[in-house]
Motif scaffolding. Sequence first.
Motif, mmCIF file in Angstrom:
data_model
loop_
_atom_site.group_PDB
_atom_site.id
_atom_site.type_symbol
_atom_site.label_atom_id
_atom_site.label_comp_id
_atom_site.label_asym_id
_atom_site.label_seq_id
_atom_site.Cartn_x
_atom_site.Cartn_y
_atom_site.Cartn_z
ATOM 1 N N LYS A 85 0.850 -1.194 0.000
ATOM 2 C CA LYS A 85 0.000 0.000 0.000
ATOM 3 C C LYS A 85 0.887 1.245 0.000
ATOM 4 O O LYS A 85 1.787 1.384 0.830
ATOM 5 N N ALA A 137 -0.072 2.065 5.352
ATOM 6 C CA ALA A 137 0.770 2.307 4.176
ATOM 7 C C ALA A 137 2.177 1.757 4.418
ATOM 8 O O ALA A 137 2.709 1.843 5.526
ATOM 9 N N ALA A 195 0.719 5.447 0.109
ATOM 10 C CA ALA A 195 -0.080 6.641 0.358
ATOM 11 C C ALA A 195 0.590 7.817 -0.353
ATOM 12 O O ALA A 195 1.804 7.977 -0.279
ATOM 13 N N ALA A 206 -1.358 8.267 7.183
ATOM 14 C CA ALA A 206 -0.982 7.268 6.185
ATOM 15 C C ALA A 206 -0.372 6.039 6.861
ATOM 16 O O ALA A 206 -0.663 4.897 6.491
ATOM 17 N N ILE A 235 5.177 6.228 1.779
ATOM 18 C CA ILE A 235 4.457 7.466 1.481
ATOM 19 C C ILE A 235 5.217 8.213 0.396
ATOM 20 O O ILE A 235 6.443 8.315 0.441
#
Length: 223
Positions: A5, A70, A7, A65, A73
């Motif tokens: 993931k 996440a 962000a 985030a 970032i």
Amino acid sequence: MVSKKVAVLHTTPVTVEPLKKLAEEKIPGCKVVNFVDDSILPQLIETDGNISLVQDRLVQYAKYAEQIGADVILNACSSVGEVVAKARQNITIPIIRIDEAMAEEAIKRGKKIGVVATLATTLNPTMRLLQEKATEFNKKVEFESELAEEAYQCLITGDQNSHDAALSVVLSNIAKKVDVVVLAQASMARVVSTLPIEQQEMFLASPQLGMERVQQTLEGIAE
């Protein structure tokens, strides 16, 4: 690979879709979560680029985030890239400046570097980043900067075509004077394709290089 993931912190909705597409190309299967605060750039413009006034807000977004899981970032706005150093003190996951890889590549490529922005709030931090990288690489470079203010005025009125036309003139002119040209804003990248083919390789834009840095960072994270 387990789905990762990323962000992305934006200061304009303009960068949301292009970066989402880049993430799909560079990191297939990666989940992208966007944080957009379009109040930041106007505030910077009104306060002559005083990032201390928006720093806490951006650090808070970085904390959010991390809270939502996440892995990395990406800070998508060059105007507030210098906030990344502060954010790193407050989170445990990697946070990447979208323009850092671009700055490193520019210093490697040329001794005379052109820098173009449509906003002074972006031009100044980009120049500082390039100077830092030149010092880091122990390389003497010259800079030629241009502020395409007319292009930005067109953009805020919604006249995309006039923005692109005005910017292309500035980019074409500066390319004749330098070894490589840095585009200080991610939103400027698409204009390069409208320039003469022989000039296009001279331009460096942050989105692709920044997303490649995200990709490399994710690959370095243990499963």
